[in-house]
Design a protein around this motif. Structure first.
Motif, PDB file in Angstrom:
ATOM      1  N   ALA A  60      16.531  30.741  37.849  1.00 41.42           N
ATOM      2  CA  ALA A  60      16.491  30.602  39.310  1.00 41.42           C
ATOM      3  C   ALA A  60      15.331  29.736  39.785  1.00 41.42           C
ATOM      4  O   ALA A  60      15.378  29.188  40.880  1.00 41.42           O
ATOM      5  N   GLY A  61      14.289  29.613  38.962  1.00 43.93           N
ATOM      6  CA  GLY A  61      13.094  28.873  39.367  1.00 43.93           C
ATOM      7  C   GLY A  61      12.914  27.572  38.629  1.00 43.93           C
ATOM      8  O   GLY A  61      13.454  26.542  39.044  1.00 43.93           O
ATOM      9  N   PRO A  62      12.172  27.574  37.509  1.00 44.35           N
ATOM     10  CA  PRO A  62      11.883  26.318  36.815  1.00 44.35           C
ATOM     11  C   PRO A  62      13.124  25.520  36.418  1.00 44.35           C
ATOM     12  O   PRO A  62      13.172  24.305  36.614  1.00 44.35           O
ATOM     13  N   ALA A  63      14.142  26.178  35.875  1.00 50.75           N
ATOM     14  CA  ALA A  63      15.342  25.442  35.461  1.00 50.75           C
ATOM     15  C   ALA A  63      16.048  24.826  36.662  1.00 50.75           C
ATOM     16  O   ALA A  63      16.538  23.696  36.592  1.00 50.75           O
ATOM     17  N   GLU A  64      16.080  25.560  37.774  1.00 51.83           N
ATOM     18  CA  GLU A  64      16.713  25.020  38.977  1.00 51.83           C
ATOM     19  C   GLU A  64      15.927  23.818  39.515  1.00 51.83           C
ATOM     20  O   GLU A  64      16.516  22.824  39.944  1.00 51.83           O
ATOM     21  N   SER A  65      14.612  23.899  39.479  1.00 53.03           N
ATOM     22  CA  SER A  65      13.803  22.751  39.919  1.00 53.03           C
ATOM     23  C   SER A  65      14.075  21.528  39.048  1.00 53.03           C
ATOM     24  O   SER A  65      14.198  20.406  39.566  1.00 53.03           O
ATOM     25  N   LEU A  66      14.186  21.733  37.737  1.00 53.66           N
ATOM     26  CA  LEU A  66      14.497  20.609  36.839  1.00 53.66           C
ATOM     27  C   LEU A  66      15.878  20.043  37.145  1.00 53.66           C
ATOM     28  O   LEU A  66      16.066  18.812  37.145  1.00 53.66           O
ATOM     29  N   ARG A  67      16.858  20.907  37.396  1.00 52.41           N
ATOM     30  CA  ARG A  67      18.204  20.415  37.724  1.00 52.41           C
ATOM     31  C   ARG A  67      18.188  19.592  39.014  1.00 52.41           C
ATOM     32  O   ARG A  67      18.848  18.553  39.110  1.00 52.41           O
ATOM     33  N   ARG A  68      17.431  20.045  39.987  1.00 51.64           N
ATOM     34  CA  ARG A  68      17.355  19.299  41.247  1.00 51.64           C
ATOM     35  C   ARG A  68      16.681  17.946  41.051  1.00 51.64           C
ATOM     36  O   ARG A  68      17.120  16.938  41.615  1.00 51.64           O
ATOM     37  N   LEU A  69      15.605  17.927  40.262  1.00 49.23           N
ATOM     38  CA  LEU A  69      14.941  16.650  39.985  1.00 49.23           C
ATOM     39  C   LEU A  69      15.872  15.735  39.199  1.00 49.23           C
ATOM     40  O   LEU A  69      15.968  14.540  39.498  1.00 49.23           O
ATOM     41  N   ALA A  70      16.581  16.259  38.204  1.00 50.44           N
ATOM     42  CA  ALA A  70      17.519  15.454  37.427  1.00 50.44           C
ATOM     43  C   ALA A  70      18.607  14.869  38.335  1.00 50.44           C
ATOM     44  O   ALA A  70      18.974  13.691  38.204  1.00 50.44           O
ATOM     45  N   ALA A  71      19.118  15.665  39.261  1.00 54.03           N
ATOM     46  CA  ALA A  71      20.144  15.174  40.193  1.00 54.03           C
ATOM     47  C   ALA A  71      19.580  14.067  41.078  1.00 54.03           C
ATOM     48  O   ALA A  71      20.250  13.048  41.323  1.00 54.03           O
ATOM     49  N   TRP A  72      18.345  14.232  41.547  1.00 57.57           N
ATOM     50  CA  TRP A  72      17.704  13.201  42.368  1.00 57.57           C
ATOM     51  C   TRP A  72      17.508  11.921  41.552  1.00 57.57           C
ATOM     52  O   TRP A  72      17.781  10.819  42.039  1.00 57.57           O
ATOM     53  N   LEU A  73      17.074  12.060  40.316  1.00 54.44           N
ATOM     54  CA  LEU A  73      16.883  10.888  39.446  1.00 54.44           C
ATOM     55  C   LEU A  73      18.213  10.190  39.177  1.00 54.44           C
ATOM     56  O   LEU A  73      18.270   8.947  39.119  1.00 54.44           O
ATOM     57  N   ALA A  74      19.278  10.948  39.025  1.00 51.07           N
ATOM     58  CA  ALA A  74      20.600  10.345  38.814  1.00 51.07           C
ATOM     59  C   ALA A  74      21.009   9.511  40.025  1.00 51.07           C
ATOM     60  O   ALA A  74      21.590   8.422  39.873  1.00 51.07           O
ATOM     61  N   VAL A  75      20.704   9.985  41.214  1.00 48.41           N
ATOM     62  CA  VAL A  75      21.005   9.213  42.432  1.00 48.41           C
ATOM     63  C   VAL A  75      20.166   7.934  42.466  1.00 48.41           C
ATOM     64  O   VAL A  75      20.671   6.856  42.806  1.00 48.41           O
ATOM     65  N   GLN A  76      18.894   8.031  42.090  1.00 50.44           N
ATOM     66  CA  GLN A  76      18.036   6.835  42.067  1.00 50.44           C
ATOM     67  C   GLN A  76      18.584   5.815  41.069  1.00 50.44           C
ATOM     68  O   GLN A  76      18.573   4.610  41.325  1.00 50.44           O
ATOM     69  N   ASP A  77      19.073   6.299  39.931  1.00 48.60           N
ATOM     70  CA  ASP A  77      19.668   5.428  38.921  1.00 48.60           C
ATOM     71  C   ASP A  77      20.947   4.778  39.456  1.00 48.60           C
ATOM     72  O   ASP A  77      21.129   3.565  39.355  1.00 48.60           O
ATOM     73  N   ARG A  78      21.807   5.595  40.038  1.00 46.56           N
ATOM     74  CA  ARG A  78      23.073   5.093  40.575  1.00 46.56           C
ATOM     75  C   ARG A  78      22.857   4.027  41.643  1.00 46.56           C
ATOM     76  O   ARG A  78      23.560   3.021  41.704  1.00 46.56           O
ATOM     77  N   ASP A  79      21.836   4.237  42.479  1.00 49.42           N
ATOM     78  CA  ASP A  79      21.563   3.307  43.578  1.00 49.42           C
ATOM     79  C   ASP A  79      20.705   2.123  43.160  1.00 49.42           C
ATOM     80  O   ASP A  79      20.348   1.289  43.999  1.00 49.42           O
ATOM     81  N   GLY A  80      20.309   2.055  41.872  1.00 51.26           N
ATOM     82  CA  GLY A  80      19.570   0.909  41.359  1.00 51.26           C
ATOM     83  C   GLY A  80      18.082   0.896  41.658  1.00 51.26           C
ATOM     84  O   GLY A  80      17.406  -0.095  41.394  1.00 51.26           O
ATOM     85  N   ARG A  81      17.548   2.001  42.192  1.00 55.77           N
ATOM     86  CA  ARG A  81      16.106   2.045  42.469  1.00 55.77           C
ATOM     87  C   ARG A  81      15.308   2.307  41.196  1.00 55.77           C
ATOM     88  O   ARG A  81      14.171   1.885  41.069  1.00 55.77           O
ATOM     89  N   LEU A  82      15.916   3.046  40.258  1.00 59.10           N
ATOM     90  CA  LEU A  82      15.295   3.334  38.970  1.00 59.10           C
ATOM     91  C   LEU A  82      16.357   3.159  37.885  1.00 59.10           C
ATOM     92  O   LEU A  82      17.550   3.122  38.178  1.00 59.10           O
ATOM     93  N   SER A  83      15.896   3.079  36.638  1.00 60.30           N
ATOM     94  CA  SER A  83      16.808   3.035  35.500  1.00 60.30           C
ATOM     95  C   SER A  83      16.539   4.288  34.666  1.00 60.30           C
ATOM     96  O   SER A  83      15.563   4.340  33.915  1.00 60.30           O
TER      97      SER A  83
END
Length: 197
Positions: free
Chosen positions: A123-146
């Motif tokens: 509910a805590g650390p793993a969920e925070s990692l999942r949220r960060l991973a989802a945010w990073l995936a959006v940054q990758d998809r939008d070309g801001r990061l690889s």
């Protein structure tokens, strides 16, 4: 003003969560539901109506912390500003004054109540990692990061931010002095350079 039937008194919920945090820090898994109710100043029935078990209390505490830490990911701002704010929140909530006690409390709980520790982690650390991973995936998809592996990158970011801070917090070892804002900024900049698009 009287409450409407079925309406939850949030001050009682907060009192329960604060009491549980203190007792888990002090006693680990041996903290009883009765002690939590007494410390919170609520009846046992009120406690059990809101949280049927210590596992549910642990989940609620972890989810609340995860929501606070991951809040910058919901701002839609510049990646450096978002990651700097995220890093600062991690440093405050995990190795800051209040965070250290929570880390030790969960560590004390885990050998005696592994199911509760696992629920808190999910509910805590793993969920925070999942949220960060989802945010990073959006940054990758939008070309801001690889970011070819957002889940691995999220763990790398957490490691860069915390270093051995979480271990010191669990062990009660003093942290070397540092400027949290400077560390958060530097970590965000280095991470973004590593995953530049």
């Amino acid at each position: 003003m009287p409450r409407i039937a079925g309406q939850v008194d949030e001050t009682k919920t907060e009192a329960i969560l604060e009491a549980a945090t203190a007792l888990f820090h002090e006693k680990g898994a041996t903290a009883s539901m009765e002690e939590i109710a007494r410390r919170a100043g609520v009846s046992r029935q009120t406690l059990y109506n809101r949280f049927p078990s210590k596992m549910e209390i642990g989940r609620a505490l972890a989810a609340r912390r995860s929501d606070a830490i991951s809040a910058p990911l919901r701002t839609g701002g510049d990646p450096e500003a978002v990651l700097t704010a995220l890093a600062l929140g991690m440093l405050d909530k995990i190795i800051g004054k209040d965070g250290k006690g929570s880390m030790r409390g969960v560590a004390m709980l885990s050998p005696h109540a592994p199911d509760v520790a696992a629920a808190i982690y999910e509910a805590g650390p793993a969920e925070s990692l999942r949220r960060l991973a989802a945010w990073l995936a959006v940054q990758d998809r939008d070309g801001r990061l690889s970011v070819p592996d957002p889940a691995a990158a999220a763990e790398m970011f957490a490691g860069m931010v915390l270093g051995h801070g979480h271990l010191r917090a669990i062990l009660g070892v003093a942290h070397p002095s540092f400027d949290p804002e400077a560390r958060a900024r530097e970590t965000a900049r280095r991470f973004l350079r590593a995953f530049a698009g």
